[in-house]
Design a protein around this motif. Structure first.
Motif: not given
Ligand code: T5A
Length: 207
Positions: A17-19, A102
């Motif tokens: 995700k961060t990438t 969640s």
């Protein structure tokens, strides 16, 4: 003024995700599209304190309900303080995890049930729903390998074990099946560039 586009990224730990968020942010910047990147849990002063509580391995006796309520509390804070004002100002918001986390982690993997999680999600976000969600899908084996190569110590939730992470993945697959208009499943085992091209092409159609 048009409301900004609300984009969220989801997936099991280490899915990239961060990438990918960084590459999407660079693309939006290159097009002159105002954007902000935030992460859950955290992203606000209150939320970062909640994040520490949630990820601290010392809190091994935290109950599943406490965990769920803390994630929802951090979410309510970031929606009200950061996400809604930015969207109202026409700014594109990219969020590293949001309420589908969640659903997958607490609702499915912890066994809290999806009904209670959906209900609390609705309370926490008060109608501020993502326009598009990228579920970056990798196998549990790939998740383990990537996290190992990064060399970080695992946090309280990552320490829950491989069968827990497999259940999280199943939770995401379930969510993507029932909300296929919003959630786009991306095979995230390919190269960073090919995954980024797919994401940018989908976002370009929405801008
Ligand atoms: N959580 C969160 C809940 O249980 N309920 C909730 O409601 C919410 C909101 C948050 C934890 O909280 C849980 C989920 C999490 O367990 P976190 O520290 O924010 O913890 O961790 P993550 O969100 O899981 O972030 P990670 O940093 O672990 O993973 P990313 O951001 O998905 O992955 P990234 O980009 O850092 O990449 C991981 C590694 O893989 C490489 C990267 O270089 C990096 O080394 N990589 C690739 N390698 C090969 N091919 C590719 N295509 C690659 N893309 C990246």
């Amino acid at each position: 003024m048009n409301r900004g586009l609300f984009i969220t990224f989801e997936g099991i730990d280490g899915c990239g995700k961060t990438t990918q968020i960084e590459l999407l942010r660079e693309f939006l910047d290159s097009k002159g599209i105002a954007n902000t990147v935030i992460r859950e849990p955290g992203g606000t002063e209150v939320g970062e304190k909640i994040r520490q509580l949630l990820l601290d391995k010392k809190n091994s006796d935290m109950t599943s309900l406490t965990e769920l309520l803390l994630f929802e509390a951090a979410r309510a804070q970031i929606v009200e303080e950061k996400i809604k004002p930015a969207l109202d100002d026409g700014i594109c918001v990219i969020c590293d995890r949001f309420y589908d986390s969640s659903l997958a982690y607490q609702g499915v993997a912890r066994g809290m049930g999806t009904d209670i999680v959906k209900m609390l999600n609705n309370v926490a976000v008060a109608g501020v729903d993502p326009d598009i969600t990228f579920f970056l899908d990798i196998s549990v084996e790939e998740s383990i390998a990537r996290r190992k190569s990064r060399g970080d110590e695992s946090d309280r939730i990552e320490s829950a074990g491989d069968s827990f992470i497999e259940k999280v993945r199943q939770g995401y697959l379930y969510a993507a099946l029932y909300d296929s208009n919003r959630i786009r499943t991306i095979d995230a085992t390919g190269s960073v560039d090919s995954i980024s091209s797919q994401i940018i092409s989908i976002i370009s159609e929405r801008l």
